[in-house]
Write an enzyme that holds these catalytic residues in place. Structure first.
Site, PDB file in Angstrom:
ATOM      1  N   ILE A 657      38.344  45.802  52.758  1.00 22.40           N
ATOM      2  CA  ILE A 657      38.007  46.862  51.806  1.00 22.40           C
ATOM      3  C   ILE A 657      38.320  48.215  52.457  1.00 22.40           C
ATOM      4  O   ILE A 657      37.811  48.531  53.531  1.00 22.40           O
ATOM      5  CB  ILE A 657      36.525  46.754  51.401  1.00 22.40           C
ATOM      6  CG1 ILE A 657      36.284  45.444  50.635  1.00 22.40           C
ATOM      7  CG2 ILE A 657      36.088  47.955  50.570  1.00 22.40           C
ATOM      8  CD1 ILE A 657      37.057  45.294  49.338  1.00 22.40           C
ATOM      9  N   GLU A 732      42.180  44.279  39.265  1.00 26.97           N
ATOM     10  CA  GLU A 732      42.104  43.304  38.177  1.00 26.97           C
ATOM     11  C   GLU A 732      41.143  42.145  38.445  1.00 26.97           C
ATOM     12  O   GLU A 732      40.610  41.557  37.510  1.00 26.97           O
ATOM     13  CB  GLU A 732      43.517  42.809  37.865  1.00 26.97           C
ATOM     14  CG  GLU A 732      44.343  43.993  37.395  1.00 26.97           C
ATOM     15  CD  GLU A 732      45.803  43.705  37.113  1.00 26.97           C
ATOM     16  OE1 GLU A 732      46.090  43.308  35.986  1.00 26.97           O
ATOM     17  OE2 GLU A 732      46.635  43.899  38.002  1.00 26.97           O
TER      18      GLU A 732
HETATM   19 MO1  MOS Z   1      47.548  45.971  35.182  1.00 25.76          MO
HETATM   20  S1  MOS Z   1      47.256  44.894  33.466  1.00 25.76           S
HETATM   21  O1  MOS Z   1      48.907  45.091  35.824  1.00 25.76           O
HETATM   22  O2  MOS Z   1      47.777  47.592  34.758  1.00 25.76           O
END
Ligand code: MOS
Length: 765
Positions: A657, A732
């Protein structure tokens, strides 16, 4: 004794509780620290200019008119009253629009391109979706453009569109590939193996279309310089790609479109491409000879910018008496528009997560007359993990086994499909630490066994996962004699903390205080960055910045060594370190020179280096992924079916991180988006007409403050030896597994397995 219980008992002794903010060792001064955002002050004081906010003289305003049929032809278009309306400068339709080349499809390799749809926007009388722009009205104010747009009368000859996803499934076909991977992977006879397995589940799932709702709607200000150059402020998460596509569409030379996107108010994938709005703003600027601003309304975003595809998925799993997976089937269908090519990869997660003997994992795609679907935070993985992890939860009940235990028993040694070694995988640790912190062991096994008056209470868990991607990216660093440095990269900052983390890194590498380092980004003329997508930007830029800094140190050392009396004489680059604003010998930290002293010997009093990260070969050799264990507690009102999230904990394994403050914010943001996906969000299409019925924030419900509890975040912080800085992208992963964790908690509370998102009250009554 179960693996789970045994490990839980010893967990406190073997694993220090590295909750965010704490680290064991400190190799860097800034990397790993919870540094404040470098752009925070500008944003909260209103000094940050977002695309539509730049003061530009003689600005005209454009508004789009959208098709009201999903397929057919324009028979006639009457613009007389619009042209006569006050303040109107120009009305552009397919009858008078200058010819434009259809944008080449989105590509981050070879010729860079950001096209989203192959429709010849405003250069055709053919209609492919309800919402396709059919006219642009340009006026002296935004309100007048909008008013005049309402006066454009279009007559259509409606054709037979494929408006319904469900109907389109009969025509589903196998895509050529999915993001370059095989559409289907098979080993053994999975169907037979599931049938023979002593324990099995077989469930079908649906997920609806979802729409992008970044706070900042898409917007552009554009103007032309002669007929050869375009400047545009655009809400872009791909400055280099969008500017290249504008050049291609308008037949301009490479590099003749200058795109500036200093601040972007959220992108999530929705601002990765060329969409009708930015293309048509540039067209309007050309046809009026003036700077033009085009800001989409919220409804305009729904109708002309794509979102997440709907899906139908089936997951069937067979397991032996010990809970070992013997066969895994994941199959189904997504939709794409008739004019794009993006089969959303829901079948990717099961290819990497559990050990399994036989499998059949693949997907098909259908075509519908809808706005082109596009990237939306963890496209594929977010909907794929909903189906996969709901089915795993059902299997745990079938086996009468703890759901965490079931996952631990199926941890693979190597990638179960490719057989590749994992670059770094600590899912077990993420699960165990999450379970300990969440108090998982106190959870009663039986569903529907906790209640508080009319509220049924339940706890659920699910795995999240997202691949590690890296893209070729360039950067440049200039080091000045006053001890300041400027790092440049065309990168995008949509709120993730990109500028902050890269400033931390450059300061560490050059031995400067952060205040002396400035990161310049959001400009297509800077060294080329790839799309801010696929959670790849941080490591992609980091590699380039590392290489720049190494080159720069060598260069500065050479300058120093030109002076014979330099204390740096006779050492090689590996023998010096950049520290305290200069170069000093590693064997004797007192001997060295400040950058100021060295660089004053040069004519420019500065030094500069540029570098480009190489191709991501590591991703070909290793199975590289991030992991999460998502824990959720819900209360479900027995009478009304209302679901409230009362607790949520995400335990992540995403490499090192780099900044706990911005990282935790990314994880939380992903989880919140996942809660919206699970409970309230859904783009509703009228299957008779292909029209979106809820194109507003009043009717498309994103979570608000009161919907979200305190979200606890843990992370392993264990560096991945195969990535720059040992880091993974984290934009993500946060959303993945969330919808399943919520659905599994709802099952635990109520005994009802909801297999169709969103989990609205009608499904629970
Ligand atoms: Mo992300 S959906 O690859 O901006």
């Amino acid at each position: 004794m179960s693996i789970l219980r045994k490990t839980m008992e010893t967990i406190a002794h073997v694993m220090p509780d590295r909750v965010h903010g704490e680290r064991e060792e400190q190799q860097h001064r800034y990397i790993g620290q919870p540094v404040d955002r470098v752009d925070g002050r500008e944003k909260v004081t209103g000094q940050a200019h977002f695309s539509a906010e730049y003061p530009v003289d003689n600005l005209l305003h454009a508004h789009l008119v959208y098709s009201t049929i999903s397929k057919g032809k324009i028979v006639s278009i009457d613009i007389a009253s619009a042209e006569a309306a006050p303040g109107v400068v120009k009305v552009i339709t397919h009858e008078n629009a200058l010819p434009m080349a259809p944008a080449k499809p989105f590509s981050i390799q070879g010729e860079i391109s950001a096209g989203s749809t192959e429709v010849a926007i405003l250069n055709t009388d053919e209609i492919s979706w309800d919402g396709q722009p059919v006219a642009v009205v340009v006026a002296d104010t935004e309100e007048r453009a909008r008013e005049a747009a309402s006066l454009v009368k279009v007559r259509y000859e409606a054709g037979q569109g494929m408006n319904s996803f469900e109907e389109s499934i009969a025509y589903a076909k196998e895509p050529k590939d999915i993001l370059g991977d095989a559409p289907e992977v098979i080993r053994g006879d999975a169907d037979e193996a599931v049938r023979q397995a002593p324990h099995r589940v077989d469930l079908s799932f649906t997920t609806p279309p979802y729409n992008h709702n970044a706070i900042e709607p898409h917007a552009t200000i554009a103007w032309w310089d002669r007929d050869t150059n375009v400047t545009m402020y655009d809400t872009s998460q791909f400055t280099v790609g969008t500017s290249a596509s504008i050049a291609q569409v308008f037949g301009l030379k490479k590099g003749s479109v200058h795109l500036i996107a200093n601040f972007v108010g959220g992108g999530f994938g929705g601002k990765g491409g060329l969409w009708p709005y930015n293309q048509l703003c540039v067209l309007a600027a050309k046809m009026t000879g003036k700077p033009v601003r085009l800001v989409l309304t919220r409804a305009g975003v729904f109708r002309s910018v794509g979102g997440r595809t709907p899906s139908q998925q089936r997951v069937a799993i067979g397991a032996d008496a010990e809970g070992k997976i013997v066969a895994f089937i994941h199959e189904g269908v997504t939709a794409q528009s008739t004019d794009n090519n993006f089969p959303e990869q829901f079948s990717f997660p099961p290819r990497h997560i559990y050990s399994m003997d036989a499998f059949r994992i693949g997907q098909k795609v259908t075509e519908v007359n809808r706005v082109a679907n596009t990237f939306m935070r963890a496209p594929g993985e977010s909907i794929g993990t909903f189906a996969m992890e709901s089915a795993m939860d059902a299997l745990a009940y079938e086996l009468k086994m703890d759901p965490v235990e079931l996952r631990l028993r199926n941890e693979p040694e190597r990638d179960p499909v490719s057989g590749d070694e994992f670059s770094s995988r600590h899912m077990r640790e993420a699960y165990l630490r999450g379970a300990a912190k969440f108090g998982w062991s106190q959870r009663p096994v039986e569903p529907r066994s906790q209640r508080d008056g009319r509220w049924l209470i339940g706890q659920g868990v699910a795995t999240g996962t997202y691949p590690v991607y890296r893209m070729v990216t360039a950067a440049r660093i200039r080091l000045n004699a006053d001890g300041t440095a400027v790092v440049q990269c065309a990168a995008q900052e949509m709120g993730m903390g990109t500028a902050t983390v890269q400033t931390q890194l450059a300061a560490d590498l050059l031995g400067l205080p952060m205040e002396k380092v400035r990161f310049e980004y959001g400009d297509s003329t800077l060294p080329a960055a790839a799309v801010a997508g696929g959670s790849s930007q941080t490591v992609s830029i980091a590699l380039a910045v590392q290489e720049c800094a190494a080159k720069l140190i060598e260069q500065v050392l050479r300058i120093a060594q030109k002076q014979k009396e330099s204390p740096l004489t006779g050492v090689s680059a590996s023998g010096v370190q950049a520290i305290n604003g200069g170069l000093y010998r590693k064997d004797d930290g007192k001997r060295g020179e400040s950058f100021e002293t060295i660089l004053q010997r040069t004519e420019s009093a500065s030094a500069e280096a540029e570098a480009k990260g190489g191709a991501p070969m590591e991703t070909m050799k290793y199975s590289m992924h991030s992991y999460a264990a998502q824990f959720c507690e819900v209360r479900v009102n027995e009478r009304t079916g209302e679901v409230r999230i009362t607790r949520f904990l995400g335990s992540f394994d995403t490499g090192r991180i780099l900044n706990p403050k911005t990282a935790v914010s990314q994880f939380r943001g992903g989880i919140i988006m996942g809660i919206g996906m699970a409970l309230t969000e859904e783009t509703m299409f009228d299957d008779r007409t292909g029209r979106i019925m809820n194109a507003s924030l009043a009717e498309y419900h994103v979570p608000v403050q009161a919907d979200i509890p305190d979200i606890e975040i843990l992370y392993t912080d264990l560096p991945d030896p195969k990535t720059p800085l040992g880091a993974h992208g984290i934009g993500e992963i946060g959303i993945t597994g969330v919808a399943a964790a919520v659905a599994n908690a709802v099952f635990h509370a109520t005994g009802k397995r909801i297999t169709s998102l969103p989990i609205t009250l009608d499904k629970l009554m």
